[in-house]
Design an enzyme around this catalytic site. Structure first.
Site, PDB file in Angstrom:
ATOM      1  N   LEU A   8      16.964  53.458 -33.936  1.00  0.00           N
ATOM      2  CA  LEU A   8      15.168  52.893 -32.666  1.00  0.00           C
ATOM      3  C   LEU A   8      14.666  51.890 -33.480  1.00  0.00           C
ATOM      4  O   LEU A   8      13.856  53.424 -34.263  1.00  0.00           O
ATOM      5  CB  LEU A   8      15.043  53.981 -32.067  1.00  0.00           C
ATOM      6  CG  LEU A   8      16.413  54.762 -31.589  1.00  0.00           C
ATOM      7  CD1 LEU A   8      14.875  56.392 -30.607  1.00  0.00           C
ATOM      8  CD2 LEU A   8      16.671  53.969 -30.336  1.00  0.00           C
ATOM      9  N   ALA A   9      13.852  50.919 -33.281  1.00  0.00           N
ATOM     10  CA  ALA A   9      12.786  50.995 -34.379  1.00  0.00           C
ATOM     11  C   ALA A   9      11.439  50.000 -33.521  1.00  0.00           C
ATOM     12  O   ALA A   9      11.481  48.576 -34.160  1.00  0.00           O
ATOM     13  CB  ALA A   9      13.527  49.962 -35.172  1.00  0.00           C
ATOM     14  N   GLY A  11       9.213  51.195 -31.953  1.00  0.00           N
ATOM     15  CA  GLY A  11       7.563  51.454 -32.049  1.00  0.00           C
ATOM     16  C   GLY A  11       7.479  50.119 -32.672  1.00  0.00           C
ATOM     17  O   GLY A  11       7.310  49.760 -34.023  1.00  0.00           O
ATOM     18  N   ARG A  15      -0.810  53.245 -36.810  1.00  0.00           N
ATOM     19  CA  ARG A  15      -1.801  54.366 -38.129  1.00  0.00           C
ATOM     20  C   ARG A  15      -1.485  53.530 -39.008  1.00  0.00           C
ATOM     21  O   ARG A  15      -1.567  53.839 -40.061  1.00  0.00           O
ATOM     22  CB  ARG A  15      -0.724  55.503 -38.958  1.00  0.00           C
ATOM     23  CG  ARG A  15      -2.018  56.632 -37.343  1.00  0.00           C
ATOM     24  CD  ARG A  15      -1.221  58.510 -36.951  1.00  0.00           C
ATOM     25  NE  ARG A  15       0.766  58.287 -36.515  1.00  0.00           N
ATOM     26  CZ  ARG A  15       0.567  59.609 -36.891  1.00  0.00           C
ATOM     27  NH1 ARG A  15       0.017  59.758 -37.209  1.00  0.00           N
ATOM     28  NH2 ARG A  15       1.658  59.487 -36.628  1.00  0.00           N
ATOM     29  N   GLY A  77      10.093  55.153 -24.515  1.00  0.00           N
ATOM     30  CA  GLY A  77       9.986  56.328 -24.075  1.00  0.00           C
ATOM     31  C   GLY A  77      11.819  56.177 -25.807  1.00  0.00           C
ATOM     32  O   GLY A  77      12.540  54.600 -25.560  1.00  0.00           O
ATOM     33  N   GLY A 100      14.694  54.752 -37.303  1.00  0.00           N
ATOM     34  CA  GLY A 100      14.213  53.278 -38.296  1.00  0.00           C
ATOM     35  C   GLY A 100      13.121  53.178 -39.424  1.00  0.00           C
ATOM     36  O   GLY A 100      13.458  52.373 -40.037  1.00  0.00           O
ATOM     37  N   GLY A 136       9.354  68.207 -31.717  1.00  0.00           N
ATOM     38  CA  GLY A 136       9.923  69.061 -31.073  1.00  0.00           C
ATOM     39  C   GLY A 136      10.029  69.675 -30.705  1.00  0.00           C
ATOM     40  O   GLY A 136      10.934  70.019 -32.300  1.00  0.00           O
ATOM     41  N   ARG A 333      11.394  34.367 -68.602  1.00  0.00           N
ATOM     42  CA  ARG A 333      11.110  33.759 -67.604  1.00  0.00           C
ATOM     43  C   ARG A 333      12.589  33.338 -66.753  1.00  0.00           C
ATOM     44  O   ARG A 333      14.107  33.123 -67.565  1.00  0.00           O
ATOM     45  CB  ARG A 333       9.994  32.652 -67.151  1.00  0.00           C
ATOM     46  CG  ARG A 333       9.539  32.794 -67.437  1.00  0.00           C
ATOM     47  CD  ARG A 333       8.031  31.370 -67.658  1.00  0.00           C
ATOM     48  NE  ARG A 333       8.085  30.775 -66.124  1.00  0.00           N
ATOM     49  CZ  ARG A 333       7.822  28.943 -66.123  1.00  0.00           C
ATOM     50  NH1 ARG A 333       6.728  29.228 -67.634  1.00  0.00           N
ATOM     51  NH2 ARG A 333       8.197  28.453 -65.299  1.00  0.00           N
TER      52      ARG A 333
END
Ligand code: UD1
Ligand code: MG
Length: 456
Positions: A8-9, A11, A15, A77, A100, A136, A333
């Protein structure tokens, strides 16, 4: 019986106060979500689905790993999010549901969760917390610590008695596909937040005579999520400390394990000695008995056995041979390939150059687009003039050549083997093998000259 992951990602990550979607903020140089995906891949998951919403396009573009994307346009949710990611889930799959923004869960912890799944048992990651605020709470039969798990109550829905429970839900669930598919349908949003809670899966499972097996992480940081930049920095330090510990256990001396950062993969031989403030980016390798001075940065660098890198060097996309001596203050480099026993001194910049065995560029020089054979000595202040304003050109220097200080080698140009270039020369044509070539203006002394005196 395939293993599937749903991450789940979707959201927002308010913050973080950032334009960048939260799961793209880097930890050790890799997006938070990238860590979770890589851990999933290490479990040989046959499919990984990432549910995205906020900043979805940016997330898709930035993640390199091959995953299936699912969209959650409205964040209703965690259960609603999982529902968006069900495509392809079969009844007999074992599905791991995770977040996530929780980057450091060990693969072994995920594996323990997967191992307990049966047709009549699901796994749940929980932890006894000193302060479970925001989490929870795990409800057990008879309110006893060894009672069976019967549900999860969210902080905002909990009674004062339930708030006193110290066992928190870490948010990771493992479950058989058929239970996930059927129980998710039954989850409603009649709760304090008006959200579809994934946590309701637990009580629904118990109602269906499915038991819940609690699994605990070995370390609490495994379940820490990132909601703020302070938490991000805290987890970065945890991760760097863990990597430093692995290095030391593998035979590397770190003068201060809190001052080494690995943003990628560092492989190494034995008796490597690393002073403070070393940063390793991408894929780096340091061989046996390599010594690294303070404040050095490496990016996709390979350092051969016995080589010393002195303080304040920056080495990028380059390969250094054995027993080299680099720095202090050398900048290598991309595209440097050095044979053994090469010496690069202070304030020397080298780019896209092959340098042969035993050659030296000791002070204040620029060597770019060049090929130096073995035992070349490049004097202080030498410049390969590789750029004509439009194109880059090559400088070739033969074995045993000696370039006097403050020379400009105007490429394309060839310096023959054992040639000597007189100090201060500007070389734009071939300097033949074994001879002295010098373009210096003749020195004159004016004996009648008088030094001016101040007018009074
Ligand atoms: C959730 C759990 C809680 C647990 C905590 C652990 C629920 C209802 N609660 O709470 O029991 O202790 O995690 O950290 O599951 N997300 C979406 N879409 C949504 C909502 C969330 O993708 O609609 C994602 C978020 O991006 C985040 C994760 O799910 O990665 C968790 O969401 P969050 O709102 O932080 O859950 P909590 O309220 O902390
Ligand atoms: Mg929340």
């Amino acid at each position: 019986m395939a293993i599937r992951l749903i991450i789940l990602a979707a959201g927002k990550g308010t913050r973080m106060k950032s334009q960048l979607p939260k799961v793209l903020h880097p930890l050790a140089g890799k997006p938070l979500l990238g860590h979770v995906i890589d851990t999933g891949l290490s479990l040989n998951a046959s499919g990984i689905t990432v549910v995205i919403g906020h900043g979805a396009e940016k997330v898709k573009q930035s993640i390199e790993q091959n995953v299936q994307w699912a969209m959650q346009t409205e964040q209703l949710g965690t259960a609603h999010a999982v529902m968006q990611g069900l495509e392809g889930i079969q009844d007999d799959d074992t599905v791991l549901l995770t977040y996530g923004d929780v980057p450091l869960t060990r693969a072994s912890t995920y594996q323990k969760l997967l191992d307990v799944v049966t047709d009549s048992c699901i796994g749940l990651l929980t932890l006894q917390m000193d302060d479970p605020t925001g989490y929870g709470r795990i409800i057990r039969q008879g309110n006893s610590a060894d009672g069976d798990i019967i549900g999860i109550v969210e902080q905002k829905d909990a009674s004062p008695q339930q708030l006193a429970i110290k066992e928190g839900n870490c948010g990771v669930i493992s479950i058989r596909g058929k239970w996930l598919l059927s129980l998710l349908q039954q989850i409603g949003n009649d709760n304090a937040q008006g959200e579809y809670y994934l946590t309701d899966l637990i009580s629904l499972a118990v109602e269906n005579k499915v038991s819940v097996q609690a699994i605990h992480p070995d370390d609490a940081w495994e379940t820490d999520g990132v909601n703020s930049r302070v938490q991000l920095a805290t987890l970065e330090r945890v991760h760097q400390w863990n990597q430093a510990q692995t290095l030391m256990e593998g035979g590397v001396t770190l003068h201060d394990p809190s001052r080494v950062d690995i943003r990628g993969v560092l492989t190494h031989g034995t008796d490597v000695d690393i002073d403070i403030n070393a940063v390793f980016i991408g894929h780096c390798h340091v061989g046996n008995n390599v010594s690294i001075g303070p404040n050095c940065t490496f990016c996709n660098a390979t350092i051969g056995d016995g080589t010393t890198i002195k303080a304040n060097c920056v080495i990028e996309d380059s390969v250094i041979g054995e027993n080299g001596d680099i720095g202090p203050y050398a900048r290598l480099r991309p595209g440097c390939e050095f044979d053994d026993n090469v010496k690069i001194g202070n304030f020397v910049e080298v780019k896209k150059a092959r340098i042969g065995k035993g050659s030296k560029v000791n002070h204040l020089s620029y060597v770019g687009d060049a090929e130096l054979a073995e035992n070349v000595n490049v004097g202080a202040g030498t410049i390969t003039c590789n750029f004509d304003g439009a194109n880059k050109h090559k400088t070739e220097i033969g074995a045993g050549a000696f370039i006097g200080s403050n020379s400009a080698l105007v490429a394309p140009v060839v310096i023959g083997a054992n040639a000597t270039v007189g100090a201060g020369s500007t070389i734009s044509k071939e300097a033949p093998e074994g001879q002295l070539t010098v373009t210096r203006a003749k020195q004159t002394t004016i004996d009648s000259w008088k030094r001016p005196v101040k007018e009074s």
